[in-house]
Design an enzyme around this catalytic site. Structure first.
Site, mmCIF file in Angstrom:
data_model
loop_
_atom_site.group_PDB
_atom_site.id
_atom_site.type_symbol
_atom_site.label_atom_id
_atom_site.label_comp_id
_atom_site.label_asym_id
_atom_site.label_seq_id
_atom_site.Cartn_x
_atom_site.Cartn_y
_atom_site.Cartn_z
ATOM 1 C CD GLU A 1 -2.832 1.458 2.708
ATOM 2 O OE1 GLU A 1 -1.894 0.267 3.788
ATOM 3 O OE2 GLU A 1 -4.269 2.080 2.431
ATOM 4 C CG ASP B 1 -9.475 -0.098 3.104
ATOM 5 O OD1 ASP B 1 -8.655 -0.942 4.976
ATOM 6 O OD2 ASP B 1 -7.640 0.996 3.304
HETATM 7 N N1 HPA Z 1 -3.844 -0.002 5.910
HETATM 8 C C1 HPA Z 1 -3.113 0.047 7.142
HETATM 9 N N2 HPA Z 1 -3.984 -0.192 7.961
HETATM 10 C C2 HPA Z 1 -5.404 -0.226 8.403
HETATM 11 C C3 HPA Z 1 -5.962 0.412 7.381
HETATM 12 C C4 HPA Z 1 -5.326 0.541 6.092
HETATM 13 O O1 HPA Z 1 -5.931 1.083 4.800
HETATM 14 N N3 HPA Z 1 -6.913 0.601 7.437
HETATM 15 C C5 HPA Z 1 -7.267 -0.025 9.148
HETATM 16 N N4 HPA Z 1 -6.434 0.142 8.913
HETATM 17 ZN ZN ZN Z 2 -7.342 -1.857 4.724
#
Ligand code: HPA
Ligand code: ZN
Length: 335
Positions: free
Chosen positions: A197, A275
């Protein structure tokens, strides 16, 4: 197209229950528990939801979760999300929860999981929605802490299907959790992890090779590495992509530049997810709607994405087939 998306049978595979906490419900529960939050109105909360990066968001996300105290609070949070699933024709969902966000504050593991699982049971009875749980370790904490969480989860093992890894990615590589993932898999949990990410392709390699993950959450930065793409395809792993999360956290600058279609063209198995819908401006259907528009996706593309959502879920074969047949019938009638 909106109507097609709205009625499309689908599964959601990347959803943090704490990230589904809508401001209205947050106020209600804060009041019920006599907890002060640093906002005076829903508007003020919404104005605070402007993020430059993942950490910006996490700071506010953990703050919001602090008002959750009783089993009823976790029930209300989860049931409210499942009601939204029902409105969006989400037929199945795989819900992540972060036990450490709550146990760190003195809330028991039992309070959290009992509230969540009662809501899952009621949603199955009332709406026919199936769901399962992904217990996610917070990667900014130590592996030792994750081991404690694993231990606490064992009496509730039957309620949990997977382990995941979330929170601040950079500086907290998958290798940090190698041992606890090995043990989690031994006790029967299926491993998944957020990777790529904000972290680079090396983090995705580590998640594959050291954590043995069976699905990749996000995975955007896997595109940096051709060998990695080939390996993901070889292992038949899906990516749980979250378009509105990616723009909200500046992982992607504009939806028009989102790599989703490129991923599909490369042969990667992609799904669409929300998400943290209360924070990123839209539920799963809104994610479908906006990415369809930005990338000019066809009904065939949307069908493929929904098909992947069932195919790459952790449902048993029979239930998967049932949903896939329902989806195919829908597509044949509405294409
Ligand atoms: N990324 C990492 N941790 C998280 C996320 C995310 O998108 N959403 C909630 N915790
Ligand atoms: Zn997430």
């Amino acid at each position: 197209m909106k109507k097609f998306i709205k009625n499309l049978p689908k599964a959601e595979l990347h959803l943090h229950i704490e990230g589904s906490f809508e401001p209205e419900l947050m106020f209600k529960i804060a009041k019920r528990n006599s907890i002060k939050i640093p906002f005076n109105s829903v508007k003020e909360i919404e104005n605070a939801y402007k993020f430059n990066c993942l950490q910006d968001f996490l700071d506010i996300y953990y703050q919001g979760a602090q008002v959750l105290i009783t089993e009823q609070d976790f029930y209300d949070l989860t049931f409210s999300y499942l009601q939204k699933c029902n409105e969006q024709n989400v037929r199945h969902t795989e819900i992540m929860f972060d036990p450490q966000t709550h146990t760190e504050r003195g809330i028991s593991f039992a309070t959290v999981i009992n509230g969540i699982s009662k809501a899952q049971k009621d949603a199955k009875e009332q709406f026919g929605i199936t769901s399962l749980l992904i217990m996610s370790y917070l990667r900014h904490l130590s592996e030792e802490d994750a081991f404690k969480t694993l231990e606490q989860s064992l009496p509730f093992k039957d309620l949990i299907t997977c382990v995941g890894l979330d929170s601040s990615e950079k500086g907290n590589p998958p290798s940090k959790f190698k041992n606890v993932f090995k043990k989690s898999e031994e006790v029967g949990y299926i491993p998944v992890a957020h990777a790529g990410e904000e972290g680079n392709a090396d983090y995705v390699w580590e998640a594959l090779d050291l954590l043995n993950i069976k699905r990749i959450d996000h995975g955007n930065n896997a595109l940096q590495d051709k060998k990695l793409i080939a390996e993901i395809i070889k292992r038949d792993l899906a990516l749980t992509v979250c378009p509105l999360s990616n723009t909200a956290l500046q992982v992607v600058t504009d939806l028009k530049e989102h790599p989703l279609k490129e991923m599909m063209n490369l042969g990667l198995k992609v799904t669409i997810n929300s998400d943290d819908p209360a924070f990123f401006g839209g539920q799963v259907n809104q994610n479908y709607i906006e990415i369809q528009k930005a990338l000019d996706l066809t009904k065939e593309d949307l069908y493929e994405l929904a098909k992947n959502s069932f195919q790459y879920s952790f449902l048993d074969k029979e239930t998967k087939e049932k949903y896939l047949t329902e989806l195919e019938m829908y597509f044949e009638k509405n294409k």
